[in-house]
Design an enzyme around this catalytic site. Structure first.
Site, PDB file in Angstrom:
ATOM      1  N   PHE A  39      39.507  36.027  45.592  1.00  0.00           N
ATOM      2  CA  PHE A  39      40.029  36.913  46.633  1.00  0.00           C
ATOM      3  C   PHE A  39      39.249  38.225  46.630  1.00  0.00           C
ATOM      4  CE2 PHE A  39      43.366  34.012  45.381  1.00  0.00           C
ATOM      5  CZ  PHE A  39      43.884  33.595  46.596  1.00  0.00           C
ATOM      6  N   VAL A  77      41.409  37.542  41.495  1.00  0.00           N
ATOM      7  CA  VAL A  77      41.370  38.715  42.361  1.00  0.00           C
ATOM      8  C   VAL A  77      40.258  39.634  41.863  1.00  0.00           C
ATOM      9  CG1 VAL A  77      42.663  40.767  43.065  1.00  0.00           C
ATOM     10  CG2 VAL A  77      43.838  38.569  42.901  1.00  0.00           C
ATOM     11  N   CYS A  78      39.372  40.045  42.754  1.00  0.00           N
ATOM     12  CA  CYS A  78      38.252  40.911  42.360  1.00  0.00           C
ATOM     13  C   CYS A  78      38.755  42.269  41.882  1.00  0.00           C
ATOM     14  CB  CYS A  78      37.291  41.116  43.524  1.00  0.00           C
ATOM     15  SG  CYS A  78      36.060  42.392  43.191  1.00  0.00           S
ATOM     16  N   VAL A  79      38.328  42.670  40.703  1.00  0.00           N
ATOM     17  CA  VAL A  79      38.835  43.902  40.097  1.00  0.00           C
ATOM     18  C   VAL A  79      38.455  45.144  40.899  1.00  0.00           C
ATOM     19  CG1 VAL A  79      36.872  44.063  38.479  1.00  0.00           C
ATOM     20  CG2 VAL A  79      38.995  45.264  37.975  1.00  0.00           C
ATOM     21  N   ALA A  82      40.323  45.185  44.135  1.00  0.00           N
ATOM     22  CA  ALA A  82      41.753  45.351  43.858  1.00  0.00           C
ATOM     23  C   ALA A  82      42.093  46.806  43.535  1.00  0.00           C
ATOM     24  CB  ALA A  82      42.173  44.443  42.710  1.00  0.00           C
TER      25      ALA A  82
END
Lengths: 119, 129
Positions: A39, A77-79, A82
């Site tokens: 994501f 989820v991409c840090v 995010a």
């Protein structure tokens, strides 16, 4: 076939998230392996545990988590994306994990197909 | 920069990053560039395509200071340091916008729509932003 999926849009605002989910379900039911859904961009909102849609609407965040549990799909989820958007461990929905963009590149390397859902 | 856990040594795939959005107005171009830079750590065969409004990303002279945005044009010049040198700009997209075929921030190859299609068909992984 091993498939990776990239979701670039947020839930409810854009069809991309629904299409990605429906594609994943269809692929899994057809006997393919969906190894990872990554994501990115506003797609990180798919992993927010704070999401609370009206009662008669679909539960986009929850159904990702259920799919992951049933078929062992890695929801990442991409840090960086995010943190920009206020998604962190404290409000990360069940079934998701936060990691780096390398996980997306790796999904491209290790799967037979990487399917992108975005605008 | 080092590859993260789970890196698959020895596998080299052809990655094409397709950039279709204007550089400012949405975050797509900036975040796409972040993926491109990470991909360099994985020693893959990386190319970039610019089409539709994406052609504005590599035009020289972008100045977003008036809208309070950081100019990230210099980042495209850093791609060369990561051995990412295959940048393709679609001719028809330039023409449709009345843009010339020179004046880019980095060396690019201007290719026709048909050539771009051929380039895409040669890839293993195509990521569109």
């Amino acid at each position: 076939m091993k498939i990776g999926i990239l979701v670039n849009e947020g839930p409810y605002t854009h069809q991309a998230s629904d299409s990605a989910y429906q594609f994943a379900v269809a692929a899994l039911k057809a006997g393919h392996k969906v190894t990872r859904v990554f994501f990115y961009h506003d797609g990180v909102y798919n992993g927010s545990s704070l999401t609370e849609p009206p009662r008669d609407d679909r539960l986009i965040v929850e159904r990702w988590g259920k799919l992951a549990a049933q078929y062992e799909v890695d929801l990442v989820v991409c840090v960086a994306a995010a943190l920009r958007r206020g998604i962190r461990e404290q409000n990360l929905a069940e079934g998701f994990r936060i990691s780096g963009l390398g996980q997306l590149v790796e999904a491209g390397i290790q799967n037979d197909r990487l399917v992108v859902f975005g605008d | 920069m080092s590859a993260e856990d789970g890196d698959t040594p020895g596998v080299i795939k052809r990655f094409l990053f397709v950039n279709r959005k204007a550089p400012y107005g949405t975050i797509y171009a900036l975040e796409a560039l972040e993926v491109v830079l990470i991909s360099a750590a994985f020693d893959q065969d990386v190319s970039l395509a610019f089409l539709d409004d994406g052609v504005y990303q590599v035009l020289a002279g972008n100045d977003p200071s008036g809208i309070g945005m950081k100019n990230f044009s210099p980042t495209y010049r850093a791609l060369d340091d990561y051995d990412i040198t295959k940048l393709y700009v679609e001719r028809e997209s330039l023409q449709e916008r009345g843009l010339p075929e020179d004046g880019f921030v980095v060396p690019v190859s201007v290719v026709s729509r048909a050539e771009m299609a051929a380039i895409m068909s040669q890839q293993d992984v195509v990521l569109s932003f």
